[in-house]
Design an enzyme around this catalytic site. Structure first.
Site, PDB file in Angstrom:
ATOM      1  CB  THR A 165       5.133   0.129  -2.660  1.00 49.92           C
ATOM      2  OG1 THR A 165       5.811  -0.600  -1.742  1.00 49.92           O
ATOM      3  CG2 THR A 165       5.880  -0.038  -4.009  1.00 49.92           C
ATOM      4  CB  ALA A 198      -4.835   1.271  10.903  1.00 51.09           C
ATOM      5  CE  LYS A 242      -2.821  -0.055   3.183  1.00 52.26           C
ATOM      6  NZ  LYS A 242      -1.720   0.881   4.339  1.00 52.26           N
ATOM      7  CG  PHE A 299       3.968  -9.104  -5.958  1.00 51.04           C
ATOM      8  CD1 PHE A 299       4.989  -9.466  -4.788  1.00 51.04           C
ATOM      9  CD2 PHE A 299       2.935  -8.065  -5.542  1.00 51.04           C
ATOM     10  CE1 PHE A 299       4.729  -8.762  -3.722  1.00 51.04           C
ATOM     11  CE2 PHE A 299       2.915  -7.203  -4.357  1.00 51.04           C
ATOM     12  CZ  PHE A 299       3.763  -7.527  -3.381  1.00 51.04           C
ATOM     13  NE  ARG A 345       0.126   4.777   8.628  1.00 42.36           N
ATOM     14  CZ  ARG A 345       0.038   3.415   8.894  1.00 42.36           C
ATOM     15  NH1 ARG A 345      -0.434   3.110  10.035  1.00 42.36           N
ATOM     16  NH2 ARG A 345       0.056   2.699   7.865  1.00 42.36           N
ATOM     17  CG  PHE A 400      -3.187  -2.672   9.054  1.00 43.47           C
ATOM     18  CD1 PHE A 400      -2.314  -3.389   8.748  1.00 43.47           C
ATOM     19  CD2 PHE A 400      -3.197  -2.125  10.363  1.00 43.47           C
ATOM     20  CE1 PHE A 400      -0.990  -3.758   9.521  1.00 43.47           C
ATOM     21  CE2 PHE A 400      -2.036  -2.441  11.305  1.00 43.47           C
ATOM     22  CZ  PHE A 400      -1.240  -3.223  10.618  1.00 43.47           C
ATOM     23  CD1 TRP A 406       8.731  -3.004  -4.903  1.00 43.70           C
ATOM     24  CD2 TRP A 406       9.551  -4.034  -6.707  1.00 43.70           C
ATOM     25  NE1 TRP A 406       9.613  -3.868  -4.400  1.00 43.70           N
ATOM     26  CE2 TRP A 406      10.442  -4.275  -5.566  1.00 43.70           C
ATOM     27  CE3 TRP A 406       9.831  -4.608  -7.927  1.00 43.70           C
ATOM     28  CZ2 TRP A 406      11.764  -5.147  -5.705  1.00 43.70           C
ATOM     29  CZ3 TRP A 406      11.045  -5.409  -7.934  1.00 43.70           C
ATOM     30  CH2 TRP A 406      11.687  -5.600  -7.001  1.00 43.70           C
ATOM     31  CE  LYS A 454       4.167  -3.074   8.600  1.00 46.79           C
ATOM     32  NZ  LYS A 454       3.611  -1.571   8.211  1.00 46.79           N
TER      33      LYS A 454
END
Length: 563
Positions: A80, A280, A78, A388, A101, A308, A416, A112
Site C-alpha cells: 500500500t 521472500a 508495505k 491506521f 510482484r 516481508f 490508504w 491474505k
C-alpha cells in the site's frame, strides 16, 4: 487496513469504482510506442523485453526500495505504501513508475485474500491481478512440471544418464497452499505407469523457475539459466542438469510470453509493472529485474518493494537482485505501523485499539534493527509511519520524537485513506533524502567469501544473532557445494518472516540467538544457494478458516471477498 468503520468501503469496492484509463493511454504516458507492447484486454498489457534494448542509452531514474519491519498479524501495508508513494511522487510532479510482484493464489485463497495494495493506494484491475492475471504463474507451473515429466520419462525410458531416483532434487509445484502434497509417492500402478519413487510439491513461488524469470535479462539469458538448473545426481554422485536432458528449449518456449513484464495502473493512473512473485521467506522475494529496469528507464523514479521485512526481502534485493540486475537503489523506505510495533512490544492483536506507549516503546527495537540493516548497506532511508484509524496522536508523536532523537528521517503516511495526497510528505522527504545524502552502496559480503562466512555475516549483521548451527546434512552439503564451485554464489536464507530469528515466537529484537540450518539447496540457474532454517516450509498449508470462504462471484461476474 484490516479494521475499519462500517461505512468505509472495502478494498474491492474502491477498486471496482475506479475509473481506469485504457492501457494504451498508460503506455503512451510512459512514452511507449505501439510496437513496444501488446494489450491483454483493456486494462493490462505486456511490454516486450526488446523495448529495454531501445532504451539502452536513456538515463536511468532513481530506484526507491520499500521494505518494512517484521510483519505481524496486524499488517504493515508495505505494498500500500509502495503504491501510495508512487502516486504521491506523481502528484508533486515527478514522473514515477511502480514495480510490484504478482500475488500468489496460495496466500490469496489462504490468509491474505489479495495483495494489490489497499484502500486508495491499489494497483488495478485488482481482481485480475489477484487471480490469474496474464497467466505468468500458470506458465511457470507448466514449465516446472513439464521438466518433472521429462525427468520421470527419462527414468522410464531406460535412464541413459544413470540418474539415482533417490537423489532427485527437483520437486513438482502448484500455486496453491496444499499441505497434503508436501510428500507423495509417484509411479504406482505397474510398469507402464513410470518408476515408483518419492516426490513432493512446493508452491509455485518457491520454484527456481520463478526466481530465474525474475532475474533474467532477456530470452537468451532465460534459456541459459534454465539449462543450468540442477535436477538430480547420478548413481556415481555426479550432478545432473537440465542441459543433460536437452529440454531447456522446450522450457523456454513455455515461458517466452511470461518473460515480458506486465503493465497496469494504480487507482490514480500511475503506471505500474506487476511481474514475478517469489516469496521472500523461501526465495529472493523481489519483482523481476526486467520490470525494475524498464521502470527506471521510463520514469524519473522507480518505486519497488521487497517481500516481508528488511531482514528478508531487502537483504536479498541488496545482496542478490542488485548483482543480477546491475543496479542499486538511491534510497530505502522502511514501513512501520503503530499496530505492528505494539505487537512486537508484547500486545496481542485484540489489544491494539487501546493506546499503549510502553508497548510501542518496546516494539521500537524491531524498527531500530531494520534501520541498522539498511545503514549497513550504506544507503539513505526514510521511516514511513503507515497510519491506521485506531492510532492515537500521542502514539504518532512518540514515533516522530523517537526518530528525531535518533536522527532518522520520518514521515506520517495516510495513503490508504487519501491515496497520493496522503503520501506527499513521504514523497518530499524521500526526494530530500536522495538529494542531500551521498550513498555508498555495497553488498554485505563478497562472492568469494565461503558459504559459512556469508551466512554468518547475515545472521550477525542483519538478524542480530550470535551463531549458526548446522545439521550433519547441511555440513556435508557445505563441502559438496564447495567442490562444485557453488560456494561462490550469493546466499538466499529461507527463514520465518515473523522474527529476526528462525523462531516465529521470538518477536521484537531478540538477542544472543542461534540460527539453525537444516539443509542447503543450490539454485544454479537462478544463481544462489538457498539456506533452509528452522521449520520454514516451501509448501504452505491453509488456515482453519481460509480467506476463500469469503470469496464469490455473482451472475453478472462481480467479484466479492477479495481484499
Amino acid at each position: 487496513m484490516s479494521e475499519k468503520p462500517k461505512n468505509v468501503k472495502s478494498d474491492i469496492e474502491i477498486a471496482q469504482a475506479a475509473k481506469l484509463k485504457p492501457i494504451g493511454e498508460i503506455a503512451e504516458q510512459l512514452g511507449l510506442e505501439e510496437n513496444d507492447w501488446e494489450p491483454y484486454g483493456n486494462s493490462k498489457a505486456k511490454v516486450f523485453v526488446k523495448t529495454l534494448d531501445k532504451l539502452r542509452n536513456q538515463a536511468d531514474g532513481k530506484i526507491i526500495l520499500v521494505t518494512s519491519i517484521n510483519p505481524t498479524p496486524a499488517g504493515e501495508g508495505k505494498s500500500t505504501v509502495t503504491v501510495g508513494l508512487g502516486q504521491a511522487l506523481n502528484k508533486i510532479g515527478r514522473k514515477t513508475v511502480i514495480a510490484l510482484r504478482e500475488p500468489s493464489l496460495g496466500p490469496t485463497m489462504g490468509i491474505k485474500g489479495g495483495a494489490a495494495g489497499g484502500g486508495y493506494a491499489q494497483v488495478v484491475p485488482m481482481e485480475d491481478i489477484n487471480l490469474h492475471f496474464t497467466g505468468d504463474f500458470h506458465a511457470i507451473t507448466a514449465a516446472h512440471n513439464a521438466l518433472s515429466a521429462f525427468l520421470d520419462n527419462h527414468l522410464h525410458q531406460g535412464n541413459a544418464l544413470h540418474i539415482d531416483p533417490q537423489r532427485i532434487v527437483w520437486k513438482r509445484v502448484l500455486d496453491l497452499n496444499d499441505r497434503s502434497l508436501r510428500h507423495v509417492v509417484i509411479g504406482l500402478g505397474g510398469r507402464v505407469d513410470g518408476v515408483p519413487r518419492e516426490d513432493g510439491f512446493d508452491i509455485t513461488v518457491a520454484s527456481e523457475i520463478m526466481a530465474i524469470l525474475c532475474l533474467s535479462e532477456n530470452l537468451a539469458d532465460l534459456k541459459q539459466r534454465l539449462s543450468r538448473m540442477l535436477i538430480a545426481y547420478t548413481y556415481e554422485g555426479d550432478p545432473v542438469f537440465v542441459r543433460d536432458l536437452k529440454v531447456e528449449g522446450a522450457l523456454t518456449l513455455l515461458l517466452k510470453n511470461a518473460l515480458h513484464p506486465n503493465l497496469v495502473q494504480t487507482l490514480e493512473n500511475t503506471p505500474a509493472f506487476v511481474h514475478g512473485g517469489p516469496f521472500a521467506n523461501i526465495a529472493h522475494g523481489c519483482n523481476s529485474v526486467l520490470a525494475t529496469k524498464l521502470g527506471a528507464k521510463l520514469g524519473e523514479f522507480l518505486v519497488t518493494e521487497a517481500g516481508f521485512g528488511a531482514d528478508l526481502g531487502a537483504e536479498k534485493f541488496l545482496d542478490i537482485t542488485t548483482r543480477a540486475g546491475h543496479f542499486e537503489p538511491s534510497a530505502v523506505v522502511i514501513v512501520a505501523t503503530i499496530r505492528a510495533l505494539k505487537m512486537h512490544g508484547g500486545l496481542t492483536k485484540e489489544e491494539l485499539k487501546t493506546e499503549d506507549l510502553k508497548a510501542l516503546m518496546h516494539g521500537m527495537e524491531n524498527l531500530a534493527c531494520h534501520i541498522d540493516t539498511i545503514k549497513s548497506f550504506g544507503l539513505p532511508y526514510v521511516v514511513a509511519i503507515n497510519h491506521f484509524i485506531f492510532d492515537t496522536d500521542r502514539e504518532v508523536k512518540y514515533i516522530q520524537e523517537w526518530c528525531a532523537a535518533h536522527h532518522h528521517p520520518v514521515a506520517l503516511t495516510k495513503v490508504w485513506e487519501l491515496g497520493g495526497d496522503g503520501g506527499t510528505e513521504l514523497a518530499q522527504r524521500v526526494i530530500d533524502t536522495i538529494e542531500k545524502n551521498e550513498h555508498h552502496f555495497k553488498p554485505l559480503y563478497s562472492l568469494t567469501d565461503s558459504l559459512e562466512s556469508k551466512i554468518k555475516t547475515i545472521v550477525t549483521k542483519v538478524y542480530g544473532g550470535k551463531d549458526v548451527d548446522y545439521s550433519p546434512k547441511a555440513r556435508k552439503q557445505l563441502k559438496d557445494f564447495a567442490k562444485y564451485g557453488w560456494d561462490q554464489l550469493p546466499v538466499c536464507i529461507a527463514k520465518t518472516q515473523y522474527s529476526l530469528s528462525d523462531d516465529p515466537k521470538l518477536i521484537g529484537r531478540p538477542k544472543d540467538f542461534t540460527i539453525h540450518v537444516r539443509e542447503l539447496k543450490v539454485s544454479v540457474g537462478a544463481g544462489f544457494v538457498v539456506v533452509m532454517t528452522g521449520n520454514v516450509l516451501t509448501m504452505p498449508g491453509l488456515p482453519k478458516h481460509p480467506a476463500a470462504l469469503n470469496m464469490n462471484v455473482d451472475e453478472g461476474g462481480k467479484v466479492t471477498g477479495l481484499f
